[in-house]
Design a protein around this motif. Structure first.
Motif, PDB file in Angstrom:
ATOM      1  N   GLY A   5       0.819  -1.206   0.000  1.00 35.04           N
ATOM      2  CA  GLY A   5       0.000   0.000   0.000  1.00 35.04           C
ATOM      3  C   GLY A   5       0.843   1.241   0.000  1.00 35.04           C
ATOM      4  O   GLY A   5       2.053   1.201  -0.252  1.00 35.04           O
ATOM      5  N   GLY A   6       0.202   2.347   0.283  1.00 34.41           N
ATOM      6  CA  GLY A   6       0.920   3.611   0.288  1.00 34.41           C
ATOM      7  C   GLY A   6      -0.027   4.778   0.484  1.00 34.41           C
ATOM      8  O   GLY A   6      -1.227   4.598   0.683  1.00 34.41           O
ATOM      9  N   CYS A   7       0.545   5.960   0.405  1.00 38.88           N
ATOM     10  CA  CYS A   7      -0.227   7.181   0.640  1.00 38.88           C
ATOM     11  C   CYS A   7      -0.969   7.611  -0.619  1.00 38.88           C
ATOM     12  O   CYS A   7      -0.788   7.030  -1.697  1.00 38.88           O
ATOM     13  CB  CYS A   7       0.709   8.289   1.111  1.00 38.88           C
ATOM     14  SG  CYS A   7       1.852   8.815  -0.175  1.00 38.88           S
ATOM     15  N   HIS A   8      -1.751   8.656  -0.493  1.00 41.05           N
ATOM     16  CA  HIS A   8      -2.568   9.106  -1.623  1.00 41.05           C
ATOM     17  C   HIS A   8      -1.740   9.653  -2.778  1.00 41.05           C
ATOM     18  O   HIS A   8      -2.046   9.422  -3.943  1.00 41.05           O
ATOM     19  CB  HIS A   8      -3.560  10.170  -1.143  1.00 41.05           C
ATOM     20  CG  HIS A   8      -4.609  10.499  -2.154  1.00 41.05           C
ATOM     21  ND1 HIS A   8      -4.490  11.536  -3.034  1.00 41.05           N
ATOM     22  CD2 HIS A   8      -5.773   9.878  -2.446  1.00 41.05           C
ATOM     23  CE1 HIS A   8      -5.563  11.564  -3.811  1.00 41.05           C
ATOM     24  NE2 HIS A   8      -6.352  10.571  -3.482  1.00 41.05           N
ATOM     25  N   CYS A   9      -0.659  10.366  -2.483  1.00 39.43           N
ATOM     26  CA  CYS A   9       0.120  10.995  -3.567  1.00 39.43           C
ATOM     27  C   CYS A   9       1.150  10.046  -4.170  1.00 39.43           C
ATOM     28  O   CYS A   9       1.742  10.351  -5.203  1.00 39.43           O
ATOM     29  CB  CYS A   9       0.797  12.281  -3.077  1.00 39.43           C
ATOM     30  SG  CYS A   9       2.275  12.029  -2.080  1.00 39.43           S
ATOM     31  N   GLY A  10       1.396   8.905  -3.531  1.00 36.21           N
ATOM     32  CA  GLY A  10       2.310   7.920  -4.079  1.00 36.21           C
ATOM     33  C   GLY A  10       3.757   8.032  -3.617  1.00 36.21           C
ATOM     34  O   GLY A  10       4.598   7.220  -3.991  1.00 36.21           O
ATOM     35  N   TYR A  11       4.055   9.042  -2.781  1.00 35.40           N
ATOM     36  CA  TYR A  11       5.428   9.222  -2.297  1.00 35.40           C
ATOM     37  C   TYR A  11       5.856   8.069  -1.392  1.00 35.40           C
ATOM     38  O   TYR A  11       6.975   7.566  -1.490  1.00 35.40           O
ATOM     39  CB  TYR A  11       5.520  10.559  -1.544  1.00 35.40           C
ATOM     40  CG  TYR A  11       6.826  10.816  -0.828  1.00 35.40           C
ATOM     41  CD1 TYR A  11       8.010  10.971  -1.538  1.00 35.40           C
ATOM     42  CD2 TYR A  11       6.862  10.919   0.564  1.00 35.40           C
ATOM     43  CE1 TYR A  11       9.203  11.208  -0.873  1.00 35.40           C
ATOM     44  CE2 TYR A  11       8.048  11.164   1.231  1.00 35.40           C
ATOM     45  CZ  TYR A  11       9.222  11.310   0.513  1.00 35.40           C
ATOM     46  OH  TYR A  11      10.397  11.543   1.168  1.00 35.40           O
ATOM     47  N   ILE A  12       4.929   7.633  -0.529  1.00 32.43           N
ATOM     48  CA  ILE A  12       5.246   6.541   0.390  1.00 32.43           C
ATOM     49  C   ILE A  12       4.582   5.259  -0.080  1.00 32.43           C
ATOM     50  O   ILE A  12       3.384   5.238  -0.364  1.00 32.43           O
ATOM     51  CB  ILE A  12       4.769   6.877   1.822  1.00 32.43           C
ATOM     52  CG1 ILE A  12       5.590   8.057   2.318  1.00 32.43           C
ATOM     53  CG2 ILE A  12       4.866   5.655   2.744  1.00 32.43           C
ATOM     54  CD1 ILE A  12       5.447   8.413   3.727  1.00 32.43           C
ATOM     55  N   THR A  13       5.396   4.201  -0.191  1.00 31.56           N
ATOM     56  CA  THR A  13       4.844   2.877  -0.479  1.00 31.56           C
ATOM     57  C   THR A  13       5.511   1.887   0.468  1.00 31.56           C
ATOM     58  O   THR A  13       6.625   2.102   0.945  1.00 31.56           O
ATOM     59  CB  THR A  13       5.093   2.437  -1.945  1.00 31.56           C
ATOM     60  OG1 THR A  13       6.504   2.458  -2.214  1.00 31.56           O
ATOM     61  CG2 THR A  13       4.388   3.354  -2.938  1.00 31.56           C
ATOM     62  N   TYR A  14       4.797   0.804   0.758  1.00 32.89           N
ATOM     63  CA  TYR A  14       5.323  -0.215   1.672  1.00 32.89           C
ATOM     64  C   TYR A  14       4.786  -1.579   1.283  1.00 32.89           C
ATOM     65  O   TYR A  14       3.818  -1.695   0.527  1.00 32.89           O
ATOM     66  CB  TYR A  14       4.920   0.118   3.123  1.00 32.89           C
ATOM     67  CG  TYR A  14       3.430   0.112   3.345  1.00 32.89           C
ATOM     68  CD1 TYR A  14       2.730  -1.079   3.534  1.00 32.89           C
ATOM     69  CD2 TYR A  14       2.705   1.295   3.324  1.00 32.89           C
ATOM     70  CE1 TYR A  14       1.360  -1.088   3.701  1.00 32.89           C
ATOM     71  CE2 TYR A  14       1.336   1.299   3.482  1.00 32.89           C
ATOM     72  CZ  TYR A  14       0.662   0.102   3.670  1.00 32.89           C
ATOM     73  OH  TYR A  14      -0.697   0.103   3.806  1.00 32.89           O
ATOM     74  N   VAL A  15       5.429  -2.604   1.816  1.00 30.97           N
ATOM     75  CA  VAL A  15       4.913  -3.966   1.736  1.00 30.97           C
ATOM     76  C   VAL A  15       4.928  -4.523   3.148  1.00 30.97           C
ATOM     77  O   VAL A  15       5.724  -4.089   3.993  1.00 30.97           O
ATOM     78  CB  VAL A  15       5.747  -4.877   0.799  1.00 30.97           C
ATOM     79  CG1 VAL A  15       5.635  -4.408  -0.652  1.00 30.97           C
ATOM     80  CG2 VAL A  15       7.189  -4.936   1.246  1.00 30.97           C
ATOM     81  N   ALA A  16       4.049  -5.495   3.419  1.00 30.13           N
ATOM     82  CA  ALA A  16       3.984  -6.076   4.757  1.00 30.13           C
ATOM     83  C   ALA A  16       3.336  -7.438   4.682  1.00 30.13           C
ATOM     84  O   ALA A  16       2.726  -7.800   3.666  1.00 30.13           O
ATOM     85  CB  ALA A  16       3.190  -5.168   5.700  1.00 30.13           C
ATOM     86  N   GLU A  17       3.494  -8.169   5.762  1.00 30.70           N
ATOM     87  CA  GLU A  17       2.780  -9.440   5.910  1.00 30.70           C
ATOM     88  C   GLU A  17       1.994  -9.341   7.213  1.00 30.70           C
ATOM     89  O   GLU A  17       2.569  -9.043   8.269  1.00 30.70           O
ATOM     90  CB  GLU A  17       3.779 -10.602   5.942  1.00 30.70           C
ATOM     91  CG  GLU A  17       3.080 -11.928   6.063  1.00 30.70           C
ATOM     92  CD  GLU A  17       3.618 -12.968   5.086  1.00 30.70           C
ATOM     93  OE1 GLU A  17       4.729 -12.786   4.550  1.00 30.70           O
ATOM     94  OE2 GLU A  17       2.909 -13.974   4.877  1.00 30.70           O
ATOM     95  N   ILE A  18       0.679  -9.574   7.126  1.00 36.16           N
ATOM     96  CA  ILE A  18      -0.173  -9.371   8.301  1.00 36.16           C
ATOM     97  C   ILE A  18      -1.089 -10.571   8.501  1.00 36.16           C
ATOM     98  O   ILE A  18      -1.262 -11.399   7.614  1.00 36.16           O
ATOM     99  CB  ILE A  18      -1.032  -8.085   8.156  1.00 36.16           C
ATOM    100  CG1 ILE A  18      -1.834  -8.083   6.834  1.00 36.16           C
ATOM    101  CG2 ILE A  18      -0.156  -6.838   8.181  1.00 36.16           C
ATOM    102  CD1 ILE A  18      -3.262  -8.490   6.944  1.00 36.16           C
ATOM    103  N   ASP A  19      -1.687 -10.615   9.695  1.00 32.82           N
ATOM    104  CA  ASP A  19      -2.709 -11.606  10.006  1.00 32.82           C
ATOM    105  C   ASP A  19      -4.065 -10.907   9.855  1.00 32.82           C
ATOM    106  O   ASP A  19      -4.396 -10.026  10.649  1.00 32.82           O
ATOM    107  CB  ASP A  19      -2.508 -12.088  11.451  1.00 32.82           C
ATOM    108  CG  ASP A  19      -3.612 -13.028  11.902  1.00 32.82           C
ATOM    109  OD1 ASP A  19      -4.596 -13.217  11.153  1.00 32.82           O
ATOM    110  OD2 ASP A  19      -3.490 -13.560  13.019  1.00 32.82           O
ATOM    111  N   PRO A  20      -4.855 -11.275   8.829  1.00 32.62           N
ATOM    112  CA  PRO A  20      -6.132 -10.579   8.610  1.00 32.62           C
ATOM    113  C   PRO A  20      -7.102 -10.752   9.776  1.00 32.62           C
ATOM    114  O   PRO A  20      -8.064  -9.988   9.890  1.00 32.62           O
ATOM    115  CB  PRO A  20      -6.688 -11.213   7.328  1.00 32.62           C
ATOM    116  CG  PRO A  20      -5.797 -12.345   6.979  1.00 32.62           C
ATOM    117  CD  PRO A  20      -4.586 -12.313   7.840  1.00 32.62           C
ATOM    118  N   GLY A  21      -6.840 -11.700  10.655  1.00 31.50           N
ATOM    119  CA  GLY A  21      -7.671 -11.884  11.852  1.00 31.50           C
ATOM    120  C   GLY A  21      -7.421 -10.830  12.909  1.00 31.50           C
ATOM    121  O   GLY A  21      -8.112 -10.788  13.933  1.00 31.50           O
TER     122      GLY A  21
END
Ligand SMILES: [Zn+2]
Ligand SMILES: [Zn+2]
Length: 136
Positions: A5-21
């Motif tokens: 995901g990332g911010c609205h303007c696109g300057y910040i982006t990231y990846v992650a691994e999460i527990d949807p629970g």
């Protein structure tokens, strides 16, 4: 589950691994103000499972009523809140679900600080709905 995901303007982006629970809502007053809306939806990612791909977030250190300090990270260009974390040596990044590309798959499981929830949020079905821009 892998997310990005990332911010609205696109300057910040990231990846992650999460527990949807572990997706949760927070109705506390700080989250209302800091999100600019009625409540905030978060999902935690362990430190090793979160990485910024682009951009450098700006940090605002919030001091809670209890005195606890928390780093609130947001895009310095467009203001989108990205995550919160401990001020030093964070072990967890609490990602703001509205910035996750796969957010439609992340249904909250719990709600906290319900004592300060705005009373209409538990009754959204009673609010008139439009498919697009609402009539004014
Ligand atoms: Zn931005
Ligand atoms: Zn909160």
């Amino acid at each position: 589950m892998k997310i990005d995901g990332g911010c609205h303007c696109g300057y910040i982006t990231y990846v992650a691994e999460i527990d949807p629970g572990k997706v949760g809502i927070c109705h506390c007053r700080d989250c209302q103000t800091l999100s600019g809306t009625a409540f905030r939806t978060n999902v935690p990612a362990p430190r090793e499972a979160f990485s910024l791909r682009t951009g450098e977030p700006k940090i605002y250190v919030k001091t809670a009523e209890s005195g606890a300090k928390r780093a609130q990270s947001f895009c310095p260009e467009c203001g989108t809140p990205i995550y919160s974390a401990a001020v030093s040596e964070p072990q967890t990044f609490n990602i703001r679900v509205g910035t996750v590309r796969q957010r439609a798959e992340l249904r909250p499981k719990t709600q906290g600080w319900c004592r300060s929830a705005l009373d209409w949020v538990t009754d959204l079905d009673s609010v008139t709905q439009f498919d697009k821009q609402r009539a004014s």
